[in-house]
Design a protein around this motif. Structure first.
Motif, short mmCIF file in Angstrom:
data_model
loop_
_atom_site.label_atom_id
_atom_site.label_comp_id
_atom_site.label_asym_id
_atom_site.label_seq_id
_atom_site.Cartn_x
_atom_site.Cartn_y
_atom_site.Cartn_z
N SER A 1 25.67 47.56 38.73
CA SER A 1 26.57 47.72 37.58
C SER A 1 27.69 46.71 37.65
N ARG A 2 28.15 46.26 36.45
CA ARG A 2 29.25 45.29 36.40
C ARG A 2 30.57 46.06 36.63
N GLN A 3 31.21 45.76 37.69
CA GLN A 3 32.43 46.47 38.06
C GLN A 3 33.69 45.72 37.69
N ARG A 4 33.79 44.46 37.82
CA ARG A 4 35.03 43.71 37.59
C ARG A 4 34.63 42.30 37.22
N GLN A 5 35.43 41.75 36.26
CA GLN A 5 35.17 40.39 35.81
C GLN A 5 36.25 39.49 36.39
N PHE A 6 35.87 38.47 37.04
CA PHE A 6 36.81 37.55 37.69
C PHE A 6 36.86 36.24 36.91
N TYR A 7 38.11 35.66 36.87
CA TYR A 7 38.31 34.36 36.21
C TYR A 7 38.82 33.39 37.26
N CYS A 8 38.55 32.21 36.97
CA CYS A 8 39.06 31.17 37.88
C CYS A 8 40.43 30.71 37.43
N LYS A 9 41.09 29.95 38.21
CA LYS A 9 42.44 29.50 37.90
C LYS A 9 42.45 28.64 36.65
N ASN A 10 41.49 27.82 36.46
CA ASN A 10 41.47 26.92 35.29
C ASN A 10 41.35 27.73 34.00
N CYS A 11 40.47 28.74 34.06
CA CYS A 11 40.29 29.56 32.86
C CYS A 11 41.58 30.31 32.52
N ILE A 12 42.23 30.87 33.54
CA ILE A 12 43.49 31.61 33.30
C ILE A 12 44.56 30.68 32.76
N ARG A 13 44.66 29.50 33.30
CA ARG A 13 45.68 28.55 32.84
C ARG A 13 45.41 28.19 31.39
N THR A 14 44.12 28.01 31.06
CA THR A 14 43.77 27.63 29.68
C THR A 14 44.12 28.76 28.72
N HIS A 15 43.80 29.98 29.11
CA HIS A 15 44.12 31.13 28.24
C HIS A 15 45.64 31.29 28.04
N ILE A 16 46.40 31.09 29.06
CA ILE A 16 47.86 31.24 28.95
C ILE A 16 48.43 30.18 28.02
N ARG A 17 47.92 28.95 28.12
CA ARG A 17 48.41 27.88 27.26
C ARG A 17 48.08 28.20 25.79
N ASP A 18 46.85 28.72 25.57
CA ASP A 18 46.50 29.07 24.18
C ASP A 18 47.40 30.17 23.62
N PHE A 19 47.68 31.15 24.44
CA PHE A 19 48.57 32.23 23.99
C PHE A 19 49.96 31.72 23.65
N ARG A 20 50.48 30.85 24.42
CA ARG A 20 51.82 30.31 24.16
C ARG A 20 51.84 29.51 22.87
N LEU A 21 50.79 28.75 22.66
CA LEU A 21 50.74 27.97 21.42
C LEU A 21 50.66 28.89 20.20
N GLN A 22 49.90 29.97 20.32
CA GLN A 22 49.81 30.92 19.20
C GLN A 22 51.17 31.60 18.93
N ILE A 23 51.85 31.92 20.02
CA ILE A 23 53.16 32.55 19.86
C ILE A 23 54.14 31.61 19.19
N GLN A 24 54.10 30.32 19.54
CA GLN A 24 55.01 29.34 18.92
C GLN A 24 54.71 29.21 17.43
N HIS A 25 53.39 29.15 17.10
CA HIS A 25 53.06 29.04 15.68
C HIS A 25 53.48 30.30 14.91
N ALA A 26 53.29 31.50 15.52
CA ALA A 26 53.69 32.74 14.85
C ALA A 26 55.21 32.81 14.67
N THR A 27 55.96 32.35 15.67
CA THR A 27 57.44 32.37 15.56
C THR A 27 57.90 31.45 14.45
N ALA A 28 57.29 30.29 14.35
CA ALA A 28 57.67 29.35 13.30
C ALA A 28 57.37 29.93 11.93
#
Length: 405
Positions: A8-35
């Protein structure tokens, strides 16, 4: 990642590159929403600024309209009130004009003599007064028969020998003069005083006469409890109005009714008896004062019915009441009907309460009294004493021994 055991699938792991990419995308979305948000806020503020003036104008217009409506309603009410006032003023003017015309017509009429009218009314008033007086006289006659006020004993003058007076009774009981009160037991005194108060109350009610002293009862009802007496509000004439405190008009079984001493200046009591000289006076008892008030009431009642009672005869209550009931002017004057009596007591009433109280508080030597048959409420086994002998006042011990041999 799957478990090697349960697959059974118990936990999904991400690598550092994937996490960094996701965080950057979230920040960009937040900046666009604030504007976008800031832009929308600026547009809203600009829109509000454009409509604020019109909103204020509409609010002022609505407030002015409300005030105008209130003023209009007030104006309508004021017009209605003015119309009512005009109608009332018109009616008053018409009434005034009618009165003026009536007055002018009345001035043209010949004067009407008032003497016949006044005489006719006076005759009718006198006729009614005579009718009331006859009715009162009839009621008083019935009252005397009901209470059985009679004179018992006495002897007419025979052969040049002076006669003697009898004893007046009410309900077969003797009401003694102040000098003889100690000769009777307290029960007899209380009973005969109660009968007398009932008689005087009914008599004054029938005659419409108000007495200077009023009777109250401890039971708050007529004849219930013990009687007390006090003065009503009156003038200074007669020196009775100041006796506003209540005094008991009854005696207790423990002590007979006392009669206080009087000054040596008096020479005669209220019972035509000789008064013995006494030492300096002592204060009068409450019963003595109350009894003097009762005597004063009877004397004033006699005065209202044109009966003169001298001070020496004021103590014979039943004799005075009988004289009132036999008066030729009985019931003609009253405090309630015409001709009206002045309030008690007028200056023409000669008796002064202070003198009456002083005479009542004296210690007289009793008059000789004739023997009479024993009646209800009198002493038992009283022996006859010759008329030539005089009665002496008894103290408490002698009175008890005389009553119960």
């Amino acid at each position: 990642m799957e478990c090697q055991n349960c697959e059974s699938r118990q936990r999904q792991f991400y690598c550092k590159n994937c996490i960094r990419t996701h965080i950057r995308d979230f920040r960009l979305q937040i900046q666009h929403a604030t504007a976008d948000r800031d832009e929308q806020v600026r547009k809203v503020v600009a829109s509000i600024d454009t409509i604020t003036g019109s909103r204020i104008r509409r609010a002022d217009l609505s407030s002015a309209q409300e005030r105008l409506d209130e003023v209009s309603e007030g104006l309508v009410k004021l017009r209605k009130e003015n119309e009512k006032t005009r109608q009332r003023l018109r009616a008053i003017r018409e009434n005034l004009a009618t009165r003026r015309r009536t007055l002018s017509q009345a001035k043209l009429l010949p004067p009407v003599p008032l003497d016949p009218l006044i005489a006719r009314e006076a005759v009718q008033l006198n006729t009614r007064a005579e009718t009331i007086a006859r009715a009162r006289s009839g009621l008083v006659s019935e009252l005397v028969e009901v209470f059985n006020i009679v004179e018992v004993g006495g002897r007419p003058p025979i052969g040049g020998k002076a006669g003697t007076k009898g004893e007046w009774t009410i309900g077969d009981l003797v009401l003694p003069v102040p000098g003889d009160i100690r000769r009777y037991p307290p029960d007899h005194i209380n009973t005969v005083i109660t009968h007398t108060l009932h008689f005087i109350g009914l008599l004054t009610f029938y005659l419409g006469v108000r007495l200077p002293f009023e009777i109250t009862w401890t039971g708050r009802k007529l004849g219930v409890g013990q009687p007390w007496i006090r003065s009503i509000k009156g003038t200074e004439s007669g020196s009775w109005a100041k006796w506003t405190s209540e005094h008991c008009l009854h005696v207790s079984a423990s002590s007979p009714a006392p009669i206080a001493d009087a000054p040596t200046a008096l020479a005669q009591s209220t019972s035509d008896s000789y008064i013995e000289t006494q030492p300096p006076p002592t204060p009068s008892s409450s019963f003595t004062t109350a009894y003097a008030m009762l005597l004063y009431n009877v004397c004033y009642l006699a005065y209202t019915q044109a009966v003169e009672i001298p001070l020496s005869q004021a103590g014979d209550v039943l004799l005075n009441l009988c004289a009132v009931c036999c008066s030729a002017d009985l019931g003609r004057r009253s405090h309630q009907t015409h001709p009206l009596l002045p309030p008690p007591t007028p200056p023409s009433f000669p008796l002064d309460f202070a003198q009456l109280l002083q005479a009542t508080a004296a210690t007289p030597t009793s008059r000789p009294r004739p023997a009479r048959p024993r009646t209800v409420g009198t002493h038992k086994n009283r022996s006859h004493i010759p008329e030539e002998d005089e009665w002496d006042l008894l103290d408490d011990a002698e009175a008890g021994a005389a009553e119960f041999p």
